[in-house]
Design an enzyme around this catalytic site. Structure first.
Site, PDB file in Angstrom:
ATOM      1  N   HIS A   7       0.825  -1.209   0.000  1.00 30.55           N
ATOM      2  CA  HIS A   7       0.000   0.000   0.000  1.00 30.55           C
ATOM      3  C   HIS A   7       0.858   1.257   0.000  1.00 30.55           C
ATOM      4  CE1 HIS A   7       0.530  -0.812   4.390  1.00 30.55           C
ATOM      5  NE2 HIS A   7       0.619   0.494   4.494  1.00 30.55           N
ATOM      6  N   GLU A 130       7.687   0.986   5.061  1.00 31.58           N
ATOM      7  CA  GLU A 130       7.143  -0.054   5.927  1.00 31.58           C
ATOM      8  C   GLU A 130       7.347  -1.389   5.218  1.00 31.58           C
ATOM      9  OE1 GLU A 130       2.865   0.199   6.403  1.00 31.58           O
ATOM     10  OE2 GLU A 130       2.886  -1.092   8.184  1.00 31.58           O
TER      11      GLU A 130
END
Ligand code: CO
Length: 134
Positions: A7, A130
C-alpha cells in the site's frame, strides 16, 4: 527480497473530504473508517486492482501523524509498504547493512494484524518505508 507494493499511505487533514474525493471524484472502492488506537491513527483503506491506498488521519493526542500534518498541512504521502516473506530475515539483512529500523527495532503488529517494521527515511531517499510480512 521485497515483493509487491502492499500500500501507499497518505496522511490527510480531513478524512471525510479525502474519502469523498476518492469515492466520488476518483470512483474508487473505499472502505469504512477504522480506529487503530495503538497506532494513533484512524485509517480508511481503498482497494485498487493492484494495490491499496491507506488514508491516515491522527487519532488521539500523540499521534505519529500529527507532526507530519503540521509540516504538511495539505497532507501528503506518509509511507509506502513493501511485502516481504520473512520479517525477521528482512530485519537481520537490513540491520547488517546499516539501515536503521525505527522504534524498538523489533517487528511489531501493524494496522493489518501482520508483523511490520519501519525503516528510517534518511536511509531510503527520504521515504519512510514499511515492510509487512505476508
Ligand atoms: Co502502512
Amino acid at each position: 527480497m521485497i515483493g509487491r507494493l502492499n500500500h501507499v499511505a497518505i496522511a490527510v487533514p480531513d478524512l471525510d473530504a479525502a474519502v469523498a474525493l476518492y469515492r466520488d471524484a476518483l470512483g474508487a472502492d473505499v472502505g469504512a473508517p477504522r480506529d487503530e488506537p495503538e497506532h494513533g491513527v484512524r485509517v480508511v483503506f481503498i482497494s485498487l486492482p493492484n494495490t491499496k491506498i491507506e488514508l491516515l488521519h491522527p487519532l488521539g493526542d500523540d499521534s505519529p501523524i500529527a507532526g507530519f500534518l503540521s509540516r504538511n498541512p495539505a497532507g501528503g504521502i506518509h509511507h509506502i509498504c513493501y511485502e516481504v516473506a520473512d520479517i525477521r530475515a528482512a530485519h537481520d539483512r537490513l540491520s547488517a547493512q546499516g539501515a536503521r529500523v525505527l522504534g524498538s527495532g523489533e517487528p511489531k503488529i501493524g494496522a493489518h494484524g501482520k508483523p511490520v517494521l519501519f525503516l528510517h527515511p534518511k536511509d531510503f531517499n527520504g521515504t519512510l518505508i514499511e515492510l509487512e510480512e505476508v
